[in-house]
Design a protein around this motif. Structure first.
Motif, PDB file in Angstrom:
ATOM      1  N   GLU A  22       0.834  -1.200   0.000  1.00 41.36           N
ATOM      2  CA  GLU A  22       0.000   0.000   0.000  1.00 41.36           C
ATOM      3  C   GLU A  22       0.872   1.254   0.000  1.00 41.36           C
ATOM      4  O   GLU A  22       0.626   2.202  -0.755  1.00 41.36           O
ATOM      5  N   LYS A  23       1.900   1.246   0.846  1.00 47.10           N
ATOM      6  CA  LYS A  23       2.822   2.382   0.903  1.00 47.10           C
ATOM      7  C   LYS A  23       3.572   2.546  -0.419  1.00 47.10           C
ATOM      8  O   LYS A  23       3.716   3.661  -0.929  1.00 47.10           O
ATOM      9  N   ASN A  30       2.668   1.611  -3.372  1.00 51.78           N
ATOM     10  CA  ASN A  30       1.734   2.075  -4.392  1.00 51.78           C
ATOM     11  C   ASN A  30       1.490   3.581  -4.260  1.00 51.78           C
ATOM     12  O   ASN A  30       1.403   4.303  -5.256  1.00 51.78           O
ATOM     13  N   GLU A  31       1.413   4.065  -3.032  1.00 51.23           N
ATOM     14  CA  GLU A  31       1.242   5.500  -2.797  1.00 51.23           C
ATOM     15  C   GLU A  31       2.440   6.280  -3.337  1.00 51.23           C
ATOM     16  O   GLU A  31       2.292   7.382  -3.872  1.00 51.23           O
ATOM     17  N   GLN A  86       4.407   5.505  -5.855  1.00 54.80           N
ATOM     18  CA  GLN A  86       4.526   5.447  -7.310  1.00 54.80           C
ATOM     19  C   GLN A  86       5.982   5.631  -7.756  1.00 54.80           C
ATOM     20  O   GLN A  86       6.318   6.584  -8.471  1.00 54.80           O
TER      21      GLN A  86
END
Length: 319
Positions: free
Chosen positions: A112-113, A115-116, A118
Motif C-alpha cells: 500500500e505504501k 503504491n502510494e 509510485q
C-alpha cells in the motif's frame, strides 16, 4: 510637423516588431529546450533472473529491497526514496530516518505504501523473488541478487548495471578496481598459508555449515581457502551440523557468522555457543583461528561495494 509624427510612428512600429520577434524567439527556445529534455529521457531494458524490465534511465524515485544494492547505491552517491526499515545494517542506519519511506520488511513489503509512492524503479533480491509480479504491477522492478555460484562475476555485473542505470559508470568501475586489487592481495596471503577452513552460521544455539558455492562461499571460491569438507550441501540455510562434526573435520580456520547478532539488536552469543569443550579441541581454537564475521556485511548486505570490501578486510585481519 507631419513628417516628425510620421517618423515617430515608424519608430514605434519597429519597436513593436522587435518585441514580437524576441517573444517568438523565446518561445522557440523554450520549445527547443523542452524537446531536448524529452529526448534526454532515455529508456533502458534490463534482463534479469525474473524477467525483462524496461524503464527510464536515471530514475528519480527508487525503492530498494536489497541491502547489498542499497550499500552500493550509497557508495555511488545515489539517492533512494524508500527501504524496508527493519534490521537495517548499522552502517546504513541513516536510511532509517524519516526522510526515507518505510516500505515494510524484507519478507513482508508494505504494498500500500509502495503504491502510494509510485516509484520509478523497484529493486529486489532473493527474499522478495516470489512477490515479483506484485511489485511489477506497481512499477518497473528488477531482480538484483548475487548469484553465489559465481559470486564475483555476479557482484561486478550488478554494480556495473547500477552504474549504467544512474549514470555512475566511472565511479562504479573505479570502486570495483580497488576491490579487485585488495582481493588479489588477500589471495596471495591465503595461498601462502595453505590452510583449510570451515564456514558456519550460529543461530540460537544451533550451527550450520556453508561450503563452496554457498552464500558465504566467497571465502573458498574467491579468497582461496580450501574447504575442510567438499561435500557440504549448498542451501540458503546451510547444512545443519553438530559440534562433533566440527571436531571430526578439525578445521585450521573456523569462520563464524552470528545470525542472532544480525536480527536481535546486535546481541551476540556466538562465542559462548561455538567455543565449547568440544570445539576447543580443534586446530582453529588452539591456534586462535576462530574468526567472528560481522553479520551486517555477511548476512544482511552481502554483495555491496562496501560489504564486499569489508569482507576482504575481515578475512585479512583474521589471518
Amino acid at each position: 510637423m507631419k513628417k516628425q509624427l510620421f517618423m515617430i510612428m515608424i519608430g514605434l512600429f519597429a519597436i513593436i516588431l522587435a518585441a514580437c520577434g524576441a517573444s517568438s524567439d523565446s518561445a522557440n527556445e523554450e520549445n527547443t529546450s523542452g524537446a531536448a529534455a524529452e529526448s534526454e529521457k532515455e529508456e533502458m531494458t534490463i534482463t534479469h533472473e525474473l524477467g525483462e524490465t524496461t524503464f527510464e534511465k536515471n530514475p528519480e524515485s527508487v525503492v530498494v529491497f536489497d541491502f547489498g544494492t542499497l550499500d552500493s547505491l550509497d557508495a555511488l552517491g545515489v539517492e533512494i526514496a524508500g527501504i524496508p526499515q527493519e534490521n537495517v545494517p548499522s552502517y546504513l542506519s541513516k536510511y532509517e530516518g524519516s526522510e526515507y519511506e518505510n516500505t515494510g520488511s524484507l519478507k513482508e513489503p508494505d504494498f500500500e505504501k509502495i503504491n502510494e509512492m509510485q516509484p520509478d524503479l523497484i529493486i529486489i533480491s532473493g527474499r522478495q523473488a516470489e512477490l515479483y509480479d506484485e511489485f511489477h504491477e506497481i512499477a518497473p522492478t528488477i531482480f538484483m541478487g548475487v548469484d553465489t555460484s559465481r559470486y564475483m562475476e555476479s557482484f561486478e555485473e550488478n554494480v556495473t548495471t547500477l552504474g549504467e542505470i544512474f549514470g555512475k559508470e566511472e565511479e562504479a568501475a573505479d570502486q570495483l578496481a580497488v576491490i579487485e586489487q585488495s582481493i588479489n592481495q588477500l589471495q596471495e596471503k591465503v595461498k601462502a598459508e595453505g590452510k583449510n577452513a570451515l564456514i558456519t552460521l550460529a543461530n540460537d544455539g544451533k550451527v550450520s555449515a556453508y561450503g563452496a558455492g554457498s552464500r558465504f562461499g566467497i571465502i573458498h571460491d574467491v579468497f582461496g581457502f580450501t574447504p575442510v569438507d567438499e561435500n557440504i550441501e549448498v542451501s540458503t540455510h546451510g547444512q545443519s551440523i553438530s559440534f562433533e562434526y566440527i571436531v571430526e573435520k578439525d578445521p585450521e580456520y573456523l569462520f563464524v557468522v552470528d545470525r542472532g547478532a544480525a536480527v536481535a539488536d546486535g546481541e551476540s552469543s556466538a562465542k559462548q555457543v561455538v567455543e565449547n569443550e568440544l570445539v576447543q579441541k580443534t586446530k582453529a581454537f588452539q591456534n586462535d583461528h576462530i574468526v567472528y564475521l560481522d553479520p551486517d556485511y555477511w548476512y544482511l548486505s552481502g554483495g555491496g561495494l562496501v560489504s564486499v570490501q569489508e569482507m576482504v578486510n575481515e578475512i585479512e585481519a583474521g589471518l
